[in-house]
Motif scaffolding. Structure first.
Motif, short mmCIF file in Angstrom:
data_model
loop_
_atom_site.label_atom_id
_atom_site.label_comp_id
_atom_site.label_asym_id
_atom_site.label_seq_id
_atom_site.Cartn_x
_atom_site.Cartn_y
_atom_site.Cartn_z
N SER A 16 -14.22 -3.79 10.60
CA SER A 16 -15.65 -3.45 10.42
C SER A 16 -16.49 -4.71 10.35
O SER A 16 -17.60 -4.77 10.90
N THR A 41 -13.76 9.28 7.64
CA THR A 41 -14.04 8.12 8.47
C THR A 41 -15.54 7.78 8.45
O THR A 41 -15.92 6.61 8.33
N TYR A 47 -2.53 2.76 12.10
CA TYR A 47 -2.79 2.44 10.69
C TYR A 47 -3.18 0.99 10.54
O TYR A 47 -2.68 0.12 11.26
N ASP A 67 -4.91 8.83 9.95
CA ASP A 67 -5.47 9.52 8.77
C ASP A 67 -6.96 9.84 8.95
O ASP A 67 -7.64 10.19 7.99
N ALA A 68 -7.49 9.70 10.18
CA ALA A 68 -8.94 9.83 10.38
C ALA A 68 -9.37 11.28 10.54
O ALA A 68 -8.84 12.01 11.38
N GLN A 76 -8.76 4.56 -6.27
CA GLN A 76 -8.89 4.91 -4.84
C GLN A 76 -8.87 6.41 -4.63
O GLN A 76 -9.67 6.94 -3.86
N HIS A 112 0.84 -1.20 0.00
CA HIS A 112 0.00 0.00 0.00
C HIS A 112 0.88 1.25 0.00
O HIS A 112 2.05 1.22 0.38
N SER A 113 0.26 2.37 -0.37
CA SER A 113 1.07 3.59 -0.59
C SER A 113 1.44 4.30 0.70
O SER A 113 2.40 5.06 0.72
N LEU A 114 0.65 4.14 1.75
CA LEU A 114 0.87 4.83 3.04
C LEU A 114 0.78 6.36 2.88
O LEU A 114 1.42 7.10 3.61
N LEU A 115 -0.03 6.78 1.93
CA LEU A 115 -0.09 8.22 1.62
C LEU A 115 -1.28 8.94 2.25
O LEU A 115 -1.37 10.17 2.17
N SER A 116 -2.20 8.22 2.87
CA SER A 116 -3.42 8.89 3.34
C SER A 116 -3.16 9.98 4.37
O SER A 116 -3.80 11.04 4.31
N ASN A 122 -16.96 5.99 5.34
CA ASN A 122 -16.34 4.67 5.26
C ASN A 122 -16.91 3.73 6.31
O ASN A 122 -17.19 2.56 6.04
N ARG A 152 -9.25 -2.80 7.50
CA ARG A 152 -10.28 -1.93 8.07
C ARG A 152 -11.67 -2.46 7.74
O ARG A 152 -12.57 -2.45 8.58
N HIS A 170 -6.58 -1.01 3.88
CA HIS A 170 -8.02 -0.94 3.60
C HIS A 170 -8.77 -2.24 3.92
O HIS A 170 -9.83 -2.22 4.54
N ASN A 179 -4.42 13.70 3.49
CA ASN A 179 -5.49 14.30 4.29
C ASN A 179 -5.06 15.55 5.04
O ASN A 179 -5.88 16.36 5.43
#
Ligand code: FAD
Length: 492
Positions: free
Chosen positions: A358, A387, A347, A381-382, A290, A252-256, A390, A353, A350, A260
């Motif tokens: 969930s 959030t 973290y 990143d929330a 995404q 994953h990119s770890l960019l959120s 989602n 989560r 996706h 944000n």
């Protein structure tokens, strides 16, 4: 004129700061105490604000920086020093925040006006024109429209490669001997230690304060983007939905967090990925979907459907959130590992989560609002705008405005997509019995409890035909009840 910059509006490349030489920033301690925030979340926002202040000052601009209890205190101090100042701000995406900011400015005796938020590619008016008066939204239609109107991955009016969506190629699991790509080493910036001390003072101790590893400056964020494009993008596509206990980040990119906070913009991130030579189309398109699709889609659904969205609970779920979400103490290997990761770094990726955190809460019947509050507190990143749709929409099916069916699954899916089940104390293939995986019991119980609402859904027909074949529904109900009380007791 002074630009009031919030902690998640840290961009000087566009928006009000780009056209001004004076900024106002307020570190409001009370804000950090509103929820039991992960210390890394507090560290991230405060260190990033201080770095942004330094960046603007180094650029020759004036920054009025206040450290106080509340935003109102900061505004009062600013008004006392600059009584005739006029404020300008970026419109915040959080529901009601613009009105609260206007009221606070007014209370302090200051005037304020707002500019559009440049941190998204789709403006509110454009989305509203696309959506019309609908109140049910489907991502795929929005995503295709976004692709067409931006021209991203569009060639001669057609989607590159012939299809808009390569989701079917995003569901592989890596072979057993796969080595995950290295997690980028992050320059966390010069303010992290002091911010972490502040976070430890005001914050909660349910998570590990010592392992902070997120970029707090634009330069650090660009390094993470570089590392993603060069080392991780290729495998991002195929393994997007896979989970492995030895890799918290997968590809994953770890960019959120950076996106944000405004340290990176969506267009530059997309452009870098689309320009990556040799990257497989399923990876590039999967990433574009995404950022250009889901991120923008959910932000606008939130804007249009608040405040009802945050309160939605169409399945009438009433359970409190089990303590395992805070402690990680559970015999369920998947939940224990994912929560441990959240405690360590704020973290989870996706699919963790959605299909672990969930899914388990939804199967148990946890109130969507209780889960939303936890996500909001626990993730770096929330932010409420991201959030909430989602968790309430996708994660818990609190509303059907965003998806046609709930994302729920038994142990089958977790076993197929991860290596958790082989090391778990529970038996992935059993539904009843002391060691049967709780997800199996709870899955059938979920279908049973929500039969009136879900059986008529044509996408659920097959699973209901399997439920019809079961002659142990009473035993399932009994065990599910016990599992719910075990979960609340912390013994699941
Ligand atoms: P990647 O997998 O590399 O994806 C690239 C980027 O796409 C992300 O950085 C993000 O900006 C965007 N993106 C992908 N999916 C979504 C989505 N569903 N919604 C919004 N943006 C998306 N994302 C948040 O940014 N903040 C949250 O608080 C948040 N809470 C979530 C809660 C639940 C229950 C679920 C199911 C998803 C949530 N997401 C949230 C979306 C998504 O899981 C994260 O954006 C992603 O895991 C962040 O990691 P990454 O940057 O490595 O993402």
């Amino acid at each position: 004129m002074t630009v009031w910059v919030l902690g998640d509006q840290l961009t000087d490349r566009s928006g009000p700061v780009a056209g001004s030489d004076s900024a106002l920033m307020i570190e409001a301690t009370a804000f950090g105490r509103r929820l039991p925030y992960h210390p890394h979340k507090l560290t991230l926002v405060v260190a990033a604000m201080r770095s942004f202040r330094d960046r603007l000052r180094a650029d020759g601009r004036t920054v009025h920086y206040y450290q106080c209890e509340t935003f109102a205190d900061g505004l009062a101090a600013h008004a006392a020093a600059h009584p005739d100042d006029h404020l300008r701000a970026m419109t915040p995406p959080t529901h009601g925040a613009r009105d609260r900011m206007a009221a606070m400015a007014d209370e302090a005796g200051l005037t304020i006006d707002f500019e559009p938020d440049p941190r998204f590619l789709c403006a509110p008016a454009a989305f509203d024109e696309w959506a019309g008066d609908r109140d049910e939204y489907r991502h795929e239609a929005f995503y295709r429209w976004q692709r067409d109107r931006t021209g991203i991955l569009i060639d001669d009016g057609e989607p590159v490669g012939g299809e808009y969506n390569y989701d079917a190629q995003n569901r592989e699991t890596p072979p057993a001997d796969w080595s995950p790509p290295a997690v980028p080493t992050v320059d966390t910036g010069v303010h992290t230690d002091a911010a972490a001390e502040w976070a430890a003072e005001i914050g909660e101790d349910w998570a590990d304060p010592a392992t902070f590893q997120w970029p707090t400056t634009r330069e650090g964020a660009l390094d993470v983007l570089d590392a993603f494009v060069s080392d991780r993008l290729e495998e991002f596509g195929p393994y997007q939905d896979a989970m492995r206990s030895d890799s918290w980040a997968m590809a994953h990119s770890l960019l959120s967090p950076a996106l944000n906070l405004g340290l990176l913009g969506p267009r530059e991130v997309i452009d870098r990925v689309v320009a990556a030579e040799d990257a497989p189309l399923a990876s590039v398109e999967g990433f574009v979907r995404q950022v250009l699709g889901w991120r923008e889609f959910l932000r606008h659904v939130y804007r249009r459907e608040m405040p009802a969205l945050a309160a939605a609970n169409q399945l009438d779920a009433t359970l409190d959130l089990p303590p395992a979400y805070w402690t990680g103490e559970t015999r369920l290997a998947c939940l224990a590992d994912v929560v441990d990761g959240v405690r360590e770094r704020g973290y989870a990726h996706h699919i963790e989560r959605l299909m672990v955190l969930s899914n388990i809460a939804t199967l148990l019947g946890v109130r969507p609002q209780a889960l939303n509050r936890w996500f909001h507190a626990a993730f770096v990143d929330a932010f409420h705008w991201v959030t909430t749709p989602n968790v309430i929409g996708m994660g818990t099916f609190g509303t059907d405005q965003l998806s046609t069916k709930p994302y729920v699954t038994s142990a089958n899916y977790i076993d197929e997509m991860s290596d958790y089940c082989s090391g778990c104390a529970y038996d992935r293939s059993a539904t009843l019995g002391a060691d049967a995986c709780p997800l199996n019991t709870l899955y059938w119980d979920f279908l049973d409890r929500h039969e009136d609402r879900l059986r008529a859904n044509h996408r659920m027909g097959l699973v209901y035909s399997h439920l019809d074949d079961r002659d142990d529904r009473e035993e399932i109900r009994t065990r599910a009840d016990r599992l719910r009380s075990d979960a609340l007791d912390g013994t699941i």
